[in-house]
Scaffold this active site. Structure first.
Site, PDB file in Angstrom:
ATOM      1  N   ASP A  82       0.876  -1.175   0.000  1.00  0.00           N
ATOM      2  CA  ASP A  82       0.000   0.000   0.000  1.00  0.00           C
ATOM      3  C   ASP A  82       0.911   1.223   0.000  1.00  0.00           C
ATOM      4  OD1 ASP A  82      -1.713   2.139   0.750  1.00  0.00           O
ATOM      5  OD2 ASP A  82      -3.061   0.735   1.770  1.00  0.00           O
ATOM      6  N   SER A 159      -0.595  12.738 -12.740  1.00  0.00           N
ATOM      7  CA  SER A 159      -1.440  13.740 -12.099  1.00  0.00           C
ATOM      8  C   SER A 159      -2.821  13.748 -12.772  1.00  0.00           C
ATOM      9  CB  SER A 159      -0.705  15.085 -12.214  1.00  0.00           C
ATOM     10  OG  SER A 159      -1.459  16.108 -11.649  1.00  0.00           O
ATOM     11  N   LYS A 177      -4.199  15.970  -6.479  1.00  0.00           N
ATOM     12  CA  LYS A 177      -3.412  16.051  -7.717  1.00  0.00           C
ATOM     13  C   LYS A 177      -2.690  17.390  -7.840  1.00  0.00           C
ATOM     14  CE  LYS A 177      -4.442  11.953  -9.438  1.00  0.00           C
ATOM     15  NZ  LYS A 177      -3.460  10.873  -9.554  1.00  0.00           N
TER      16      LYS A 177
END
Ligand code: HXC
Length: 272
Positions: A82, A159, A177
């Site tokens: 993760d 992004s 982002k």
């Protein structure tokens, strides 16, 4: 299948075969859609790849399928990692270096998104997306940094264009982002003197992705396409080509950029 590459990427594309021979790419999100095709492009052009994922079955299956693409390149699946957990990423980097000896390129692409309006967005939901998209990108580069110093490597962050305008129901993703862009810009300046380049790719509306499925209700596709200056949706191959460019010697003086791969959509306020 829309979202996978084959040998025609090399045979009919603009890239020199073996451009990434003996190079190693470390990818978070590599079993997903966009990052998987980015990885496939690198593999088809000669790179070995380590793909990191939370989902064991999905990551192993993706690695197995990708290994069919090349006789010379190897794919290492690193499961139960993760990106919110720095220690897990560090172990993934160790295993990559044990297997391949180094890391030349990093694709920081793991993302977790959903549509939620502000009144139904809990603090933990907001934090979850910030942690996966932004902290996860930081953790990825942080864990790979000692190897990137040795190879004078290069990073591509994935992004979005969501934060170029105010996109409703995406406050969590837009904030995350925007942070990824800022992280990339700062690291480009800070790590540039070490020979490490950092750039972002900001995908726009890419057909066949989870993002487009969630953000573009069925039936509205043609109306959305009309608004895109290039009059089509993007493909994962469009993202793969930009990725190859950013890792290739053709971009050796390109550092700290955000490349919107969106057909020019954000210029008219059409962001996905
Ligand atoms: C509101 C939601 C929600 C939803 C989850 N949450 N889904 N809130 N609307 N649809 C809330 C939960 O209630 C919880 O808050 C918090 O988010 C964390 O949820 P968990 O399931 O416990 O977290 P986790 O297992 O870590 O899952 C992370 C995730 C999940 C981001 C929530 O969606 C995920 O893992 N996604 C990975 C795959 C993915 O999304 N890929 C898409 C990439 S597409 P509470 O308060 O209840 O504890 C892409 C392009 C842009 O990136 C796409 C735009 C949509």
């Amino acid at each position: 299948m829309v979202n996978t590459l084959d040998s025609s990427f090399v045979e009919n594309g603009p890239w020199k075969p073996d451009i990434f021979k003996d190079k190693v790419v470390f990818v978070t999100g590599g079993s997903g859609t966009i990052c998987r095709v980015q990885t496939e492009a690198m593999v088809l052009l000669g790179a070995h790849a380590a793909i990191v994922g939370r989902n064991e079955a999905k990551t192993i299956a993706a690695a197995k399928e990708m290994s069919q693409l090349s006789c010379s390149a190897s794919i290492l699946p690193l499961t139960k990692v993760d990106v919110r957990n720095f220690d897990q990423l560090q172990r993934a980097v160790e295993k990559t270096v044990e297997q391949f000896g180094k890391i030349d390129y990093v694709i920081a692409g793991a993302a977790g998104n959903f549509i939620a309006d502000f009144s139904h967005l809990s603090p933990n939901a907001f934090k979850s997306v910030i942690d996966i998209d932004l902290l996860g990108s930081f953790n990825t580069v942080k864990a790979c940094f000692p190897e990137l110093v040795k190879t004078k490597g290069s990073v591509v962050f994935v992004s979005a264009t969501l934060h170029y305008s105010g996109v409703p129901f995406q406050s969590h993703v837009g904030a995350a982002k925007a942070g990824v862009d800022a992280l990339s810009n700062a690291l480009a300046v800070e790590l540039g003197p070490l020979g490490i380049r950092c750039n972002c790719i900001a995908p726009g509306p890419i057909e066949g992705t989870e993002g487009i499925k969630r953000l573009l209700p069925a039936g509205l596709e043609s109306r959305a396409i009309e608004q895109i200056p290039l009059q089509r949706l993007g493909t994962t191959r469009d993202i793969a080509d930009s990725t190859v460019y950013l890792f290739s010697p053709a971009s050796s003086f390109v550092n700290g950029t955000v490349t919107a791969v969106d057909g020019g959509a954000w210029h008219i306020g059409s962001t996905f």
